[in-house]
Design a protein around this motif. Structure first.
Motif, PDB file in Angstrom:
ATOM      1  N   ALA A  31      -1.072  -7.880   3.341  1.00 15.55           N
ATOM      2  CA  ALA A  31      -1.752  -8.570   2.247  1.00 15.55           C
ATOM      3  C   ALA A  31      -0.746  -9.079   1.234  1.00 15.55           C
ATOM      4  CB  ALA A  31      -2.743  -7.632   1.580  1.00 15.55           C
ATOM      5  N   LEU A  32       0.332  -8.290   1.037  1.00 16.31           N
ATOM      6  CA  LEU A  32       1.389  -8.712   0.118  1.00 16.31           C
ATOM      7  C   LEU A  32       2.041  -9.988   0.631  1.00 16.31           C
ATOM      8  CD1 LEU A  32       2.445  -7.339  -2.471  1.00 16.31           C
ATOM      9  CD2 LEU A  32       4.379  -6.548  -1.119  1.00 16.31           C
ATOM     10  N   GLY A  33       2.325 -10.012   1.935  1.00 16.90           N
ATOM     11  CA  GLY A  33       2.897 -11.213   2.539  1.00 16.90           C
ATOM     12  C   GLY A  33       1.971 -12.399   2.391  1.00 16.90           C
ATOM     13  N   PHE A  34       0.666 -12.149   2.611  1.00 18.42           N
ATOM     14  CA  PHE A  34      -0.340 -13.203   2.460  1.00 18.42           C
ATOM     15  C   PHE A  34      -0.316 -13.761   1.037  1.00 18.42           C
ATOM     16  CE2 PHE A  34      -4.668 -14.452   1.335  1.00 18.42           C
ATOM     17  CZ  PHE A  34      -4.985 -15.309   2.370  1.00 18.42           C
ATOM     18  N   THR A  35      -0.296 -12.849   0.045  1.00 18.06           N
ATOM     19  CA  THR A  35      -0.313 -13.276  -1.352  1.00 18.06           C
ATOM     20  C   THR A  35       0.946 -14.059  -1.703  1.00 18.06           C
ATOM     21  OG1 THR A  35      -1.499 -11.252  -1.792  1.00 18.06           O
ATOM     22  CG2 THR A  35      -0.730 -12.468  -3.688  1.00 18.06           C
ATOM     23  N   ILE A  36       2.113 -13.575  -1.211  1.00 15.94           N
ATOM     24  CA  ILE A  36       3.370 -14.267  -1.508  1.00 15.94           C
ATOM     25  C   ILE A  36       3.315 -15.702  -0.983  1.00 15.94           C
ATOM     26  CG2 ILE A  36       5.823 -14.360  -0.932  1.00 15.94           C
ATOM     27  CD1 ILE A  36       5.796 -11.312  -0.882  1.00 15.94           C
ATOM     28  N   VAL A  37       2.889 -15.844   0.285  1.00 13.55           N
ATOM     29  CA  VAL A  37       2.831 -17.183   0.879  1.00 13.55           C
ATOM     30  C   VAL A  37       1.847 -18.063   0.127  1.00 13.55           C
ATOM     31  CG1 VAL A  37       2.129 -18.451   2.918  1.00 13.55           C
ATOM     32  CG2 VAL A  37       3.560 -16.456   3.150  1.00 13.55           C
TER      33      VAL A  37
ATOM     34  N   GLY B 235      -1.535  -2.529   6.087  1.00 19.23           N
ATOM     35  CA  GLY B 235      -2.515  -3.438   5.494  1.00 19.23           C
ATOM     36  C   GLY B 235      -2.020  -4.006   4.188  1.00 19.23           C
ATOM     37  N   PHE B 236      -1.480  -3.120   3.335  1.00 19.45           N
ATOM     38  CA  PHE B 236      -1.000  -3.566   2.027  1.00 19.45           C
ATOM     39  C   PHE B 236       0.168  -4.526   2.178  1.00 19.45           C
ATOM     40  CE2 PHE B 236       1.612  -2.976  -1.819  1.00 19.45           C
ATOM     41  CZ  PHE B 236       0.704  -3.465  -2.731  1.00 19.45           C
ATOM     42  N   GLY B 237       1.096  -4.209   3.109  1.00 14.75           N
ATOM     43  CA  GLY B 237       2.242  -5.090   3.328  1.00 14.75           C
ATOM     44  C   GLY B 237       1.814  -6.460   3.814  1.00 14.75           C
TER      45      GLY B 237
ATOM     46  N   LEU C 198      10.743   0.116   4.923  1.00 12.75           N
ATOM     47  CA  LEU C 198      11.056  -0.890   5.934  1.00 12.75           C
ATOM     48  C   LEU C 198       9.782  -1.480   6.526  1.00 12.75           C
ATOM     49  CD1 LEU C 198      14.114   0.563   7.859  1.00 12.75           C
ATOM     50  CD2 LEU C 198      13.992  -1.439   6.393  1.00 12.75           C
ATOM     51  N   LEU C 199       8.761  -0.615   6.735  1.00 13.16           N
ATOM     52  CA  LEU C 199       7.490  -1.100   7.279  1.00 13.16           C
ATOM     53  C   LEU C 199       6.876  -2.127   6.334  1.00 13.16           C
ATOM     54  CD1 LEU C 199       5.337  -0.739   9.512  1.00 13.16           C
ATOM     55  CD2 LEU C 199       4.236   0.900   8.013  1.00 13.16           C
ATOM     56  N   LEU C 200       6.917  -1.781   5.030  1.00 14.79           N
ATOM     57  CA  LEU C 200       6.352  -2.689   4.025  1.00 14.79           C
ATOM     58  C   LEU C 200       7.092  -4.022   4.037  1.00 14.79           C
ATOM     59  CD1 LEU C 200       4.115  -2.300   1.879  1.00 14.79           C
ATOM     60  CD2 LEU C 200       5.916  -1.926   0.230  1.00 14.79           C
TER      61      LEU C 200
ATOM     62  N   SER D 261       8.967  -5.320   6.415  1.00 13.35           N
ATOM     63  CA  SER D 261       8.856  -6.091   7.664  1.00 13.35           C
ATOM     64  C   SER D 261       7.486  -6.739   7.784  1.00 13.35           C
ATOM     65  CB  SER D 261       9.132  -5.188   8.860  1.00 13.35           C
ATOM     66  OG  SER D 261       8.005  -4.417   9.154  1.00 13.35           O
ATOM     67  N   THR D 262       6.411  -6.069   7.319  1.00 13.67           N
ATOM     68  CA  THR D 262       5.101  -6.712   7.413  1.00 13.67           C
ATOM     69  C   THR D 262       4.972  -7.837   6.408  1.00 13.67           C
ATOM     70  OG1 THR D 262       4.261  -4.953   6.025  1.00 13.67           O
ATOM     71  CG2 THR D 262       3.747  -4.833   8.361  1.00 13.67           C
ATOM     72  N   ALA D 263       5.570  -7.662   5.201  1.00 14.62           N
ATOM     73  CA  ALA D 263       5.392  -8.684   4.168  1.00 14.62           C
ATOM     74  C   ALA D 263       6.236  -9.915   4.450  1.00 14.62           C
ATOM     75  CB  ALA D 263       5.734  -8.113   2.789  1.00 14.62           C
ATOM     76  N   LEU D 264       7.473  -9.716   4.924  1.00 12.49           N
ATOM     77  CA  LEU D 264       8.377 -10.856   5.048  1.00 12.49           C
ATOM     78  C   LEU D 264       8.676 -11.239   6.491  1.00 12.49           C
ATOM     79  CD1 LEU D 264      10.929 -10.012   2.218  1.00 12.49           C
ATOM     80  CD2 LEU D 264       9.058 -11.631   2.153  1.00 12.49           C
TER      81      LEU D 264
END
Lengths: 175, 192
Positions: free
Chosen positions: B141-147, B137-139, B6-8, B10-13
Motif C-alpha cells: 500500500a505504501l508503494g501504491f501511495t508513493i506511485v 500489505g502495508f508495504g 527489507l520486506l517493507l 522490497s514490497t514498496a519499491l
C-alpha cells in the motif's frame, strides 16, 4: 459442503452485523430538506442540470445556488412542487414544457447502432446491434440524453401516448 | 528486524504493486489529477489493503485451511474486502466530508481494486505469518501511495505544459506512467 455453507453464512452474518453497528455509530446527519428534495427528483442522474446526479442538484437547490427550474426532465410539475415546498415563486415561462414526454423510436429510421441504449441512465432502451430499438415507457424518465446520440434522428421526444392500460380518469374541474 | 525492514522496502519499491506487478492501475489513472485527492486515496487504500491483508490471513489460516475450504478463498476474500471498504467509506464520510466529496466514485471502487485482492492472495501463496502479511500489505500500500503521489505531481505539471493535440489527456498520462515504471525498474538493482 455443510461446512462451506455454514462458514460463509456465519461470515456474511458477522460482517453484516459489524457494518450495521458501524452504520449506527458513524451515521452522518444530512440536511433532511436535501433528502426530501432528492426523493422528489426523477432519480435517473442524467446530468442535464450540470450537477453530479440528482442528489447534487437537490443540495444546490436547497442552499439556493440553483433555481428549482434546473431539472429539464422534471419539467414544470417538478419546478412547481419544489417551489411550493421551499416557499419560493418561480418563473415558469422559460420552461418549454407541454406535459410529460418520453423518447420514441421511429422504426423506419432506426439502424440498430445501440448508441442510444448506452447513454440511457435508466436502461429504458432495448435492442441489440442491427436490431430495431424500442423504448420501455415505464422506465423512460424523459431526460432526452439519447436524442442527440442518434445518427439517423430516429429518436424523438413525444408526449406520453395514452393507451388503454395507461388511461386515467381526468381530475374533475373545481366548481 | 532487518528482515522486516527489507520486506517493507522490497514490497514498496522493488516489487512495486502498481509499476512492477501492474495491479490497481484503475485508481492510479483515475484519481491522480490532483495531489490532494491522490493523498486521500492513498491513505484510504493503505487502510483497506493493510486491514484486508490481516483479515484475509486470519480467515484463511483459522477458517478456510482447517476446514479444507481453500476453493472458497477468492469468494471469502472479496466478501471481507467489500466489508472493509464499506466501513472505510462510512468512516471517511463521518471524519472528512471534503475528502469524501473529492474521492467520489473511486472510494467504493477500492473494492474492485485488484491490488487489494492481489496482496491478500499473494500472502497466502507465500505462506507468510500474520505479522509478515500485515507488513507485506502495508508495504504494498505504501508503494501504491508513493506511485500515486508522484504520478499526481507529474500530472499537475503536465496540465500546465503544452502537449501536442494528439497526445493530450490520457495518452500523455500513459506515456508518463510508463516512464515512471522504467524509473522504478532501477530499484531492482537494490538486491534486497
Amino acid at each position: 459442503m455443510i461446512a462451506a455453507i455454514l462458514s460463509l453464512t456465519l461470515l456474511g452474518a458477522a460482517l453484516g452485523i459489524i457494518l450495521g453497528v458501524a452504520n449506527k455509530f458513524l451515521a452522518v446527519e444530512g440536511n433532511p430538506l436535501v433528502d426530501e428534495l432528492t426523493a422528489m427528483m426523477p432519480g435517473s442522474n442524467c446530468g442535464q442540470c450540470g450537477f453530479p446526479g440528482c442528489s447534487g442538484a437537490a443540495a444546490a437547490i436547497a442552499d439556493g445556488s440553483a433555481a428549482p427550474t434546473c431539472c429539464p426532465p422534471g419539467g414544470k410539475a417538478l419546478a412547481t412542487a419544489i417551489a411550493a415546498k421551499l416557499g419560493l415563486t418561480v418563473d415558469l415561462s422559460g420552461m418549454s414544457d407541454d406535459g410529460p414526454k418520453i423518447a420514441v423510436v421511429s422504426e423506419e429510421l432506426c439502424i440498430g447502432c445501440c448508441r442510444c441504449s448506452k447513454v440511457c441512465p435508466t436502461d429504458a432502451i432495448l435492442g441489440a446491434a442491427k436490431q430495431i430499438h424500442n423504448v420501455f415507457r415505464e422506465a423512460c424518465t424523459g431526460c432526452s440524453s439519447c436524442i442527440e446520440k442518434c445518427p439517423t434522428e430516429a429518436l424523438a421526444m413525444k408526449p406520453v401516448p395514452v393507451t388503454l392500460q395507461h388511461w386515467v380518469m381526468p381530475k374533475p374541474v373545481a366548481a | 528486524m532487518s528482515e522486516f525492514l527489507l520486506l517493507l522496502l522490497s514490497t514498496a519499491l522493488v516489487n512495486n504493486v502498481v509499476l512492477i506487478k501492474f495491479l490497481g492501475l484503475c485508481p492510479v489513472m483515475g484519481v491522480s489529477k490532483s495531489v490532494d485527492s491522490a493523498f486521500g486515496m492513498g491513505l484510504a487504500t493503505t487502510f483497506v489493503i493493510t486491514l484486508a491483508a490481516g483479515a484475509s490471513w486470519m480467515l484463511d489460516n483459522w477458517m478456510l485451511q482447517p476446514l479444507g475450504l481453500g476453493y472458497l478463498r477468492i469468494l471469502t476474500f472479496i466478501l471481507v474486502i467489500a466489508a472493509v471498504v464499506q466501513f472505510t467509506e462510512m468512516f471517511i464520510k463521518k471524519a472528512s466530508p471534503g475528502l469524501y466529496q473529492s474521492l467520489g466514485i473511486y472510494l467504493p471502487l477500492i473494492t474492485t481494486n485488484c491490488a487489494v485482492l492481489g496482496v491478500a492472495l499473494l500472502n497466502v501463496e507465500q505462506k507468510f505469518s500474520l505479522f509478515k502479511s500485515l507488513l507485506y500489505g502495508f508495504g504494498s500500500a505504501l508503494g501504491f501511495t508513493i506511485v500515486l503521489l508522484i504520478f499526481a505531481g507529474l500530472r499537475e505539471r503536465i496540465a500546465l505544459a503544452r502537449v501536442p493535440g494528439a497526445f493530450a489527456g490520457s495518452p500523455i498520462a500513459f506515456v508518463t506512467i510508463s516512464l515512471l515504471a522504467l524509473a522504478f525498474m532501477g530499484f531492482s538493482g537494490l538486491n534486497v
